[in-house]
Design a protein around this motif. Sequence first.
Motif, PDB file in Angstrom:
ATOM      1  N   UNK A   1      40.342  14.260   1.316  1.00 11.76           N
ATOM      2  CA  UNK A   1      40.993  13.225   1.902  1.00 11.76           C
ATOM      3  C   UNK A   1      40.074  12.280   2.943  1.00 11.76           C
TER       4      UNK A   1
ATOM      5  N   UNK B   1      39.209   1.940   0.625  1.00 12.61           N
ATOM      6  CA  UNK B   1      38.549   0.434   1.105  1.00 12.61           C
ATOM      7  C   UNK B   1      37.473  -0.104   0.205  1.00 12.61           C
TER       8      UNK B   1
ATOM      9  N   UNK C   1      51.712  -4.834   1.151  1.00 12.67           N
ATOM     10  CA  UNK C   1      50.575  -4.774   0.310  1.00 12.67           C
ATOM     11  C   UNK C   1      50.665  -3.473  -0.381  1.00 12.67           C
TER      12      UNK C   1
ATOM     13  N   UNK D   1      46.895   2.528  -2.436  1.00 14.04           N
ATOM     14  CA  UNK D   1      46.682   3.954  -3.062  1.00 14.04           C
ATOM     15  C   UNK D   1      47.499   4.850  -2.205  1.00 14.04           C
ATOM     16  N   UNK D   2      47.897   6.014  -3.085  1.00  8.72           N
ATOM     17  CA  UNK D   2      48.777   6.910  -2.264  1.00  8.72           C
ATOM     18  C   UNK D   2      47.573   7.596  -1.499  1.00  8.72           C
ATOM     19  N   UNK D   3      46.677   7.825  -1.667  1.00  3.44           N
ATOM     20  CA  UNK D   3      45.743   8.681  -0.769  1.00  3.44           C
ATOM     21  C   UNK D   3      44.766   9.504  -1.814  1.00  3.44           C
TER      22      UNK D   3
ATOM     23  N   UNK E   1      49.145  13.947  -1.658  1.00  3.10           N
ATOM     24  CA  UNK E   1      50.344  12.929  -1.409  1.00  3.10           C
ATOM     25  C   UNK E   1      51.062  13.046  -2.587  1.00  3.10           C
ATOM     26  N   UNK E   2      50.602  13.394  -3.844  1.00  2.00           N
ATOM     27  CA  UNK E   2      51.327  13.665  -5.045  1.00  2.00           C
ATOM     28  C   UNK E   2      50.800  14.655  -5.735  1.00  2.00           C
TER      29      UNK E   2
ATOM     30  N   UNK F   1      55.144  16.154  -2.645  1.00  3.55           N
ATOM     31  CA  UNK F   1      56.090  15.625  -3.575  1.00  3.55           C
ATOM     32  C   UNK F   1      55.375  15.765  -5.209  1.00  3.55           C
TER      33      UNK F   1
ATOM     34  N   UNK G   1      51.446   2.855  -3.653  1.00  3.24           N
ATOM     35  CA  UNK G   1      52.551   2.737  -2.786  1.00  3.24           C
ATOM     36  C   UNK G   1      52.426   1.333  -2.168  1.00  3.24           C
ATOM     37  N   UNK G   2      53.098   1.254  -1.084  1.00  6.21           N
ATOM     38  CA  UNK G   2      53.114  -0.247  -0.403  1.00  6.21           C
ATOM     39  C   UNK G   2      52.893   0.018   1.069  1.00  6.21           C
ATOM     40  N   UNK G   3      52.399  -0.732   2.037  1.00  7.89           N
ATOM     41  CA  UNK G   3      52.566  -0.908   3.145  1.00  7.89           C
ATOM     42  C   UNK G   3      53.257  -2.080   3.653  1.00  7.89           C
TER      43      UNK G   3
END
Lengths: 421, 421
Positions: B18, B26, B116, B119-121, B203-204, B224, B408-410
């Motif tokens: 994480x 980044x 934007x 990544x999912x994380x 996250x997935x 998920x 994903x998006x933000x």
Amino acid sequence: MPAEELIEELEALGRAARASAARLAASSTAARNQALLLLAAALRQPQPTLAEANAADVAAAQARGLDAPLVDRLRLTPAILATLAQGCEQIAALPDPVGAMTNFQRRPSGIQVGQMRVPLGCFGMVFESRPNVSIEAASLAIKSGNACILRGGSEALASNQALIALVQQSLEQAGLPRAAVQLIPSTDRAAVGWLCRATEHIDLLIPRGGKSLIERVALEAKVPVLKHLDGNCHSYVDEFADLEMALKVVDNAKTQKVSPCNATESLLVHRTVAAAFLPRLAALWAPKKLVFRACLESLPFLPGAESATEADWAEEYLDYKISVKLVGDLDEAIAHINRYGSHHTDAILTQHHGHAMRFVREVDSASVMINASTRFADGFEYGLGAEIGISTDKLHARGPVGLEGLTTYKWVVLGEGQVRQ
Amino acid sequence: MPAEELIEELEALGRAARASAARLAASSTAARNQALLLLAAALRQPQPTLAEANAADVAAAQARGLDAPLVDRLRLTPAILATLAQGCEQIAALPDPVGAMTNFQRRPSGIQVGQMRVPLGCFGMVFESRPNVSIEAASLAIKSGNACILRGGSEALASNQALIALVQQSLEQAGLPRAAVQLIPSTDRAAVGWLCRATEHIDLLIPRGGKSLIERVALEAKVPVLKHLDGNCHSYVDEFADLEMALKVVDNAKTQKVSPCNATESLLVHRTVAAAFLPRLAALWAPKKLVFRACLESLPFLPGAESATEADWAEEYLDYKISVKLVGDLDEAIAHINRYGSHHTDAILTQHHGHAMRFVREVDSASVMINASTRFADGFEYGLGAEIGISTDKLHARGPVGLEGLTTYKWVVLGEGQVRQ
């Protein structure tokens, strides 16, 4: 009703919704819009059955000794019904979110591959008290071509039944299947459990209400859930902030309304601007009786502030209260937000382009903002035209969710006899 | 290892992944591509540690009496390593799926709102036997800016450890956090349970393997899951089909390869063309020894066919076997597919435009095709450049999933001091 009988009834209801979903998905834009306009017209007309049902719910709530504000939330006044009608008309006027075929490209094999936007199928929604929600959910379902199964609060059962009867009548008049919008007629808590497990019938479950409801659904659900947990939003006043602008924006972010999830709960301030910024903010908020929960370093700049504890950094106050923390640089601000925030909405106040870009990229939240009030995180402000909810999840839909969040895509391949090599 | 100690170790590993995820997200496109190219170079060089580890896995498998084909799946031959290296190079050459800022619009309030891609994380992947998958998953993680936690089959543990050591070395050489790609060093089944519940870290979760693994993960998961269940694909020969074309396409859809999930398992034929089409198909497939499981009406047209039972309509044979059913019209074909199919991939053979459009709109599957072989349902054939899996779910990602499915998006709001009215 015995548990077994209830489940049987719910299964029948689920099958009916699923069967209607296919017909609704294949229906024309015009028919769905017509159903919405018929519903709006019905809501604007006197509806004795609805009025009686609502009066009964209100009387029962009063008899049970419910607080006046809670009783008021049940009332379907002519003004509220007119607002609901207007909502249906606005949704009818929005572009159809389904059916678009996009991104087609010709592949080396000769096939054309693209995507078509389609309804999810059938969504479930669990909500509390206000009967308005049943019309809001039903109208979004109809527009997006989804069937839906609703489960409202027990205090509003009669009102919800009367409202959904109007919805079903409008569907029928528009030539659409009336079973596409269903209300669970039981207030048994077991019905929520059934919704959580109804993978055969439900493609997405949306709990709308208090945190305990959402946590229960998230824990029990075998179906996908669109959940909206905390909004612990931050505003960060950077060392390169325009302090006049910061004052105006932070004031709005915290005090324009304190109860919504997108109100700022925590203020981070760069150490070098604390002396210039915080006393002015304290003076601005003195008449509003804001309670500051301040870190040790910021306490001297905030007369009357309380000392913050570790728990404050994670708190969603939804009140005239804000936590304040000084930070040494942008890294510290970003790290603090990612650690204590709820990944909902966070804003930076700065005129430094590089800082703004790093904040946008590195803060892991559904909405990230530069020089704007966190209160803008909202489906209508974002131009979605309608909002089914706000998602604090990362998958499928993030942040404010509009009609598109009730759709998915399918791949479409247009061939002329191509085969795989 | 005692259960408690294992969980503690996994929690530490999750926290490390994480923490690295934020740094990887980044990082620059160039650094991530460099890591992929360094990994490719390492895989092309002799790696004595890897060779020894793989030899040990193979020897252990032989000693346990594993079947030869299963032992072969463990082997990392120079050819297989070169293919993995080439895969990394191809992924490096793909466009960066993250960072794009799109759909900005100016709202009446004056703010600019857009999205934007991010990544999912951190994703988790559980897979069986073949150690190749650890490199495929790691390279997709690096490219998409996600950390990942991998859990491979017990028979390949030593090989997977050696491969992931190369990945971590490449990350480090490119200036990226080595902990971004993690392999769970335990073969304890409890580790899969931990992945299913690790909502803090993951996250997935992507299970890749047999149906029982995927069903277990889907049942236990609190995180998920991207799941890929059955592929019971249909080809429907409409009354307006070009029968020459249909013969060629159906032949390919069933027999080009029978084991993939996108091979056709069920053939629907319009009653009016059965006599003209089925005997020719039977003749074409006679040398291939196809087994027909035919409905009563189609039996006379298919010499040697077996009589189908209800169970055949839902069966995924993955074999030289196909079910055949005559239908009276397009409605019946669509209803049959939506009832018995697995919502994976279904095709219509027709020259009737209206029928084609209705099929595309009304068949509720991840991929719907007109006049093309169902075998085309594949990330590479669709132009995704890479494939992390195929989703039979409806939310987030549907059908073949490429790098974009790992993002994903933000929402991004660009303001200049705007406040909410």
